[in-house]
Every structure is written in structure tokens, then in C-alpha cells.
Design a protein around this motif. Structure first.
Motif, PDB file in Angstrom:
ATOM      1  N   THR A 167      -4.063   1.229  -2.263  1.00  0.00           N
ATOM      2  CA  THR A 167      -5.086   1.994  -1.550  1.00  0.00           C
ATOM      3  C   THR A 167      -4.477   3.039  -0.630  1.00  0.00           C
ATOM      4  O   THR A 167      -4.984   4.165  -0.520  1.00  0.00           O
ATOM      5  N   PHE A 168      -3.367   2.699   0.018  1.00  0.00           N
ATOM      6  CA  PHE A 168      -2.754   3.598   0.994  1.00  0.00           C
ATOM      7  C   PHE A 168      -1.682   4.495   0.384  1.00  0.00           C
ATOM      8  O   PHE A 168      -0.885   5.107   1.095  1.00  0.00           O
ATOM      9  N   ARG A 169      -1.642   4.567  -0.950  1.00  0.00           N
ATOM     10  CA  ARG A 169      -0.716   5.437  -1.687  1.00  0.00           C
ATOM     11  C   ARG A 169       0.749   5.104  -1.396  1.00  0.00           C
ATOM     12  O   ARG A 169       1.610   5.986  -1.348  1.00  0.00           O
ATOM     13  N   THR A 170       1.052   3.822  -1.217  1.00  0.00           N
ATOM     14  CA  THR A 170       2.442   3.404  -1.011  1.00  0.00           C
ATOM     15  C   THR A 170       2.934   2.512  -2.150  1.00  0.00           C
ATOM     16  O   THR A 170       4.059   2.023  -2.108  1.00  0.00           O
ATOM     17  N   PHE A 171       2.069   2.323  -3.151  1.00  0.00           N
ATOM     18  CA  PHE A 171       2.407   1.430  -4.250  1.00  0.00           C
ATOM     19  C   PHE A 171       3.444   2.088  -5.157  1.00  0.00           C
ATOM     20  O   PHE A 171       3.291   3.235  -5.581  1.00  0.00           O
ATOM     21  N   SER A 172       4.495   1.357  -5.441  1.00  0.00           N
ATOM     22  CA  SER A 172       5.545   1.819  -6.347  1.00  0.00           C
ATOM     23  C   SER A 172       6.274   0.602  -6.885  1.00  0.00           C
ATOM     24  O   SER A 172       6.175  -0.507  -6.326  1.00  0.00           O
ATOM     25  N   LEU A 173       7.017   0.802  -7.962  1.00  0.00           N
ATOM     26  CA  LEU A 173       7.786  -0.305  -8.539  1.00  0.00           C
ATOM     27  C   LEU A 173       8.810  -0.819  -7.538  1.00  0.00           C
ATOM     28  O   LEU A 173       9.005  -2.034  -7.396  1.00  0.00           O
ATOM     29  N   ARG A 174       9.461   0.109  -6.824  1.00  0.00           N
ATOM     30  CA  ARG A 174      10.441  -0.307  -5.817  1.00  0.00           C
ATOM     31  C   ARG A 174       9.773  -1.112  -4.708  1.00  0.00           C
ATOM     32  O   ARG A 174      10.337  -2.083  -4.193  1.00  0.00           O
ATOM     33  N   GLY A 175       8.551  -0.717  -4.335  1.00  0.00           N
ATOM     34  CA  GLY A 175       7.833  -1.447  -3.291  1.00  0.00           C
ATOM     35  C   GLY A 175       7.479  -2.866  -3.720  1.00  0.00           C
ATOM     36  O   GLY A 175       7.593  -3.807  -2.931  1.00  0.00           O
ATOM     37  N   VAL A 176       7.024  -3.018  -4.977  1.00  0.00           N
ATOM     38  CA  VAL A 176       6.679  -4.348  -5.486  1.00  0.00           C
ATOM     39  C   VAL A 176       7.931  -5.228  -5.549  1.00  0.00           C
ATOM     40  O   VAL A 176       7.902  -6.406  -5.149  1.00  0.00           O
ATOM     41  N   GLU A 224       2.417  -3.681   9.494  1.00  0.00           N
ATOM     42  CA  GLU A 224       3.471  -3.052   8.691  1.00  0.00           C
ATOM     43  C   GLU A 224       2.866  -2.289   7.519  1.00  0.00           C
ATOM     44  O   GLU A 224       3.299  -1.175   7.193  1.00  0.00           O
ATOM     45  N   LEU A 225       1.870  -2.887   6.873  1.00  0.00           N
ATOM     46  CA  LEU A 225       1.212  -2.225   5.740  1.00  0.00           C
ATOM     47  C   LEU A 225       0.533  -0.935   6.178  1.00  0.00           C
ATOM     48  O   LEU A 225       0.695   0.110   5.544  1.00  0.00           O
ATOM     49  N   PHE A 226      -0.235  -0.987   7.256  1.00  0.00           N
ATOM     50  CA  PHE A 226      -0.961   0.187   7.719  1.00  0.00           C
ATOM     51  C   PHE A 226      -0.017   1.303   8.163  1.00  0.00           C
ATOM     52  O   PHE A 226      -0.295   2.484   7.977  1.00  0.00           O
ATOM     53  N   SER A 227       1.108   0.935   8.772  1.00  0.00           N
ATOM     54  CA  SER A 227       2.046   1.949   9.269  1.00  0.00           C
ATOM     55  C   SER A 227       2.834   2.619   8.156  1.00  0.00           C
ATOM     56  O   SER A 227       3.538   3.605   8.395  1.00  0.00           O
ATOM     57  N   SER A 228       2.706   2.092   6.913  1.00  0.00           N
ATOM     58  CA  SER A 228       3.388   2.729   5.772  1.00  0.00           C
ATOM     59  C   SER A 228       2.468   3.687   5.027  1.00  0.00           C
ATOM     60  O   SER A 228       2.786   4.111   3.914  1.00  0.00           O
ATOM     61  N   TYR A 229       1.362   4.049   5.618  1.00  0.00           N
ATOM     62  CA  TYR A 229       0.328   4.868   4.978  1.00  0.00           C
ATOM     63  C   TYR A 229       0.916   6.145   4.359  1.00  0.00           C
ATOM     64  O   TYR A 229       1.597   6.930   5.021  1.00  0.00           O
ATOM     65  N   HIS A 230       0.651   6.345   3.055  1.00  0.00           N
ATOM     66  CA  HIS A 230       1.081   7.527   2.298  1.00  0.00           C
ATOM     67  C   HIS A 230       2.592   7.757   2.378  1.00  0.00           C
ATOM     68  O   HIS A 230       3.053   8.897   2.345  1.00  0.00           O
ATOM     69  N   SER A 231       3.357   6.664   2.467  1.00  0.00           N
ATOM     70  CA  SER A 231       4.824   6.788   2.530  1.00  0.00           C
ATOM     71  C   SER A 231       5.449   5.815   1.537  1.00  0.00           C
ATOM     72  O   SER A 231       5.989   4.768   1.939  1.00  0.00           O
ATOM     73  N   PRO A 232       5.380   6.101   0.231  1.00  0.00           N
ATOM     74  CA  PRO A 232       5.926   5.175  -0.764  1.00  0.00           C
ATOM     75  C   PRO A 232       7.431   4.982  -0.653  1.00  0.00           C
ATOM     76  O   PRO A 232       7.970   4.016  -1.180  1.00  0.00           O
ATOM     77  N   ARG A 265     -11.176   5.692   7.108  1.00  0.00           N
ATOM     78  CA  ARG A 265     -12.054   5.113   6.091  1.00  0.00           C
ATOM     79  C   ARG A 265     -11.279   4.170   5.183  1.00  0.00           C
ATOM     80  O   ARG A 265     -11.759   3.081   4.851  1.00  0.00           O
ATOM     81  N   GLU A 266     -10.098   4.581   4.783  1.00  0.00           N
ATOM     82  CA  GLU A 266      -9.296   3.731   3.899  1.00  0.00           C
ATOM     83  C   GLU A 266      -8.862   2.453   4.613  1.00  0.00           C
ATOM     84  O   GLU A 266      -8.831   1.378   4.005  1.00  0.00           O
ATOM     85  N   TYR A 267      -8.535   2.554   5.890  1.00  0.00           N
ATOM     86  CA  TYR A 267      -8.214   1.359   6.668  1.00  0.00           C
ATOM     87  C   TYR A 267      -9.405   0.406   6.709  1.00  0.00           C
ATOM     88  O   TYR A 267      -9.276  -0.802   6.492  1.00  0.00           O
TER      89      TYR A 267
END
Length: 336
Positions: free
Chosen positions: A174-183, A130-138, A262-264
Motif C-alpha cells: 500500500t505504501f509503495r515500499t514492497f519489493s523482493l528485497r524488502g520481503v 517503522e512501516l509508516f516511516s518507510s512510506y514510498h521508500s522501497p 488517506r493511505e495511512y
């Protein structure tokens, strides 16, 4: 000329005999484990979660217990293989993550047939997917919720899996999906599990589901290598050493892969470090943490054996199943 023969060889694919023989040998380990009742009956411990203790008492028999353990291992290996195909951890199509994961689980008597982290490991692999499939999609906050929900479900059986939630927050960053809503979504995901558990405890006036597991969560007892037997030391240091070599190869050849891969791979390296660190911090649950470490190590080692060529790499690959199978055979010999 012989060196050229080895250097032109790609290691190994599903059609190659080493991989096929490894899978057959792993099946043999499960059959021998069943025949000698290795790890059966399955008992809970005082520090185990109440749900796991209930499951241990409810297991109907040896055949069913071994069947469930084998299915969970196979599903975890298949999910790693699917993740590799879809997310392209490795440039070439290979079954090596599948083969190595089965090898590491099947040849360790401490993992057979079923333990508190068998389902937790499967939940963690799903959470990683699930984490990997959210890559660059905050904007995909549902992925963060699902990830934490899976970790929460796994923690009902093995509480220490909660320590991997900060690791997944790092992955979100790392995958640019980090956000307050995500946390917030991730906190809701794990919070809803324990909110329901708390309601259950209030209903039956029993708070042991909170007191016992969380008491063991903060009980640190350092692991001592001197307490291991010879084969446990050899195989643990072997997988850790190969993971270091594989990680060094990724770092020194990072531009051979695209940015996303590389990021994975760098996250998987951090995942392995995180798991081995917890492994040395929690002696009382070291077997479970070593089983978790098999997830990133399987992929990292598969990447190394696939992209690298040469005689040394070829023999390193052949020695890996031989060492782990030798550990299992030694255990059976001493068992008799």
C-alpha cells in the motif's frame, strides 16, 4: 443556537476536562486493580510460549508486575501519540489517540496488569511506526527487516502475533515500499529470531519452544458472542461499532485528507478488520487479540472525534469513557 454551540466545538483537546478526567479515571482503575489484585498472580498456560511461562514464574511481586504493565501501556500510548504528531494521521494536534488507548487498556480487567501480549503490543506499535516511516521508500529495506524483527521478538511471548506479518506485507504494498528485497529482509528479520531459538533448543535438547506455541497457532476455535457477559458484549460491540462509523466517515470524506494520510488511515482500517477477524477465530487468545485491536481503533476513533463536530459526536465521545468505566466498576462490584 444550542446546535451552533456544539457544532463549533472541537472535541476534545488536552486542555478540555473530558480528556483530563478520563486519564485520572484510568489511573484510578490501575490503583483499584492493584488494591484488589485483579489479574494477579499472572499465570502462564499450557499453550503459552516457554519464554512467557518463565517470565510469569520470575515476576518478583505484585507491585513490580503492575509497574511493568503500566509502563508498557504508557509507552505504547506515547508511541501512538508520537506517531500521530510525526505522521499526521489527524489534521489537528490532539492527545486523543493517547487518551483512548489508555482508556481501552485500563478499563478492561482482562488486560490488567500484564499478559502475554503486553510486550507484543508494544513491539507491534513499534513495527507499525517503522512501516509508516518507510512510506514510498522501497530502498529502505532495513525498515522491513526491523518490522519483522520486532514481530519476531513479540512472538517469543505471544506466538499469534506472527499472523500480523502478512498484514505488514500488505502495508508495504500500500505504501509503495514492497519489493523482493524488502520481503527477503522481512523474512530474515523474523528468521534470525527463530534461528537463534532453534540453536538454543539444540544446545539444551529441548524443542518445546517450537512444538507448543506453533501447535496453538493453527488451533482455530471460533468465538461465540453468546458466551460473553453483558458488559463485555456492550463495550466490545461499542468499540467495533464506533470503528465502523469512523471508517465510513473516512471513506465518505477521503478527499478531506492528503493522499499520504488517506493511505495511512485505510491501512489502519484494514488493521482493525484483521485484528477483529482473528479475534473471532481464536477464542483461546481472544483477550490478547482484542488488546491488539485497540491500536488501530484508538487512532481511527480519535480521528473521528477530532474532525467531526456536532451534538451527536459530542455525546458519543462522552459516552465512550462512561461505558468502559462502568464495565470496570461493575467488575469490581461483582469482585467484592
Amino acid at each position: 443556537m444550542r446546535e451552533g454551540r456544539y457544532s463549533s466545538r472541537r472535541l476534545p483537546v488536552v486542555s478540555r476536562w473530558p480528556g483530563i478526567l478520563t486519564i485520572i479515571a484510568c489511573l484510578g482503575c490501575w490503583i483499584m486493580g492493584y488494591a484488589f489484585s485483579i489479574g494477579y498472580p499472572v499465570y502462564g498456560e499450557v499453550s503459552s510460549t516457554p519464554l512467557w511461562n518463565i517470565i510469569c514464574m520470575a515476576l518478583p511481586g505484585k507491585a513490580f508486575t503492575y509497574f511493568i504493565g503500566f509502563i508498557l501501556m504508557a509507552l505504547g500510548a506515547l508511541l501512538l501519540h508520537r506517531a500521530n504528531l510525526e505522521l499526521r494521521f489527524i489534521r489537528e494536534k490532539t492527545l486523543l489517540p493517547f487518551i483512548l488507548y489508555i482508556l481501552f487498556i485500563s478499563t478492561n480487567p482482562d488486560f490488567l496488569p500484564l499478559n502475554a501480549t503486553s510486550l507484543g503490543t508494544y513491539c507491534l506499535i513499534l513495527a507499525m511506526y517503522e512501516l509508516f516511516s518507510s512510506y514510498h521508500s522501497p530502498e529502505k529495506v532495513s525498515k522491513a527487516f526491523n518490522t519483522a524483527l520486532l514481530i519476531g521478538i513479540g512472538s517469543l511471548l505471544w506466538i499469534h502475533i506472527i499472523w500480523f506479518l502478512p498484514l505488514f506485507w500488505y502495508g508495504m504494498y500500500t505504501f509503495r515500499t514492497f519489493s523482493l528485497r524488502g520481503v527477503i529482509a522481512s523474512l530474515l528479520g523474523i528468521g534470525i529470531i527463530y534461528w537463534l531459538l532453534f540453536g538454543w533448543n539444540i544446545l539444551f535438547y529441548n524443542y518445546q519452544s517450537f512444538i507448543i506455541p506453533f501447535a496453538s497457532l493453527f488451533k482455530i476455535n471460533l468465538q461465540g458472542i453468546g458466551e460473553w457477559d453483558l458488559w463485555q458484549t456492550i463495550t466490545t460491540l461499542w468499540i467495533a461499532g464506533l470503528t465502523v462509523v469512523a471508517s465510513f466517515n473516512i471513506i465518505t470524506h477521503e478527499f478531506d485528507d492528503n493522499l499520504r494520510t488517506r493511505e495511512y488511515l485505510f491501512f489502519l482500517m484494514f488493521f482493525a478488520i484483521w485484528a477483529f477477524t482473528l479475534f473471532f477465530l481464536y477464542e483461546q487468545t481472544s483477550d490478547e487479540l482484542l488488546e491488539i485491536a485497540c491500536i488501530p481503533c484508538s487512532i481511527l476513533l480519535a480521528h473521528f472525534f477530532t474532525v467531526q463536530k456536532g451534538k451527536i459526536v459530542f455525546w458519543l465521545f462522552l459516552l465512550t469513557p462512561l461505558l468502559f468505566l462502568a464495565r470496570f466498576i461493575n467488575y469490581i462490584w461483582n469482585f467484592l
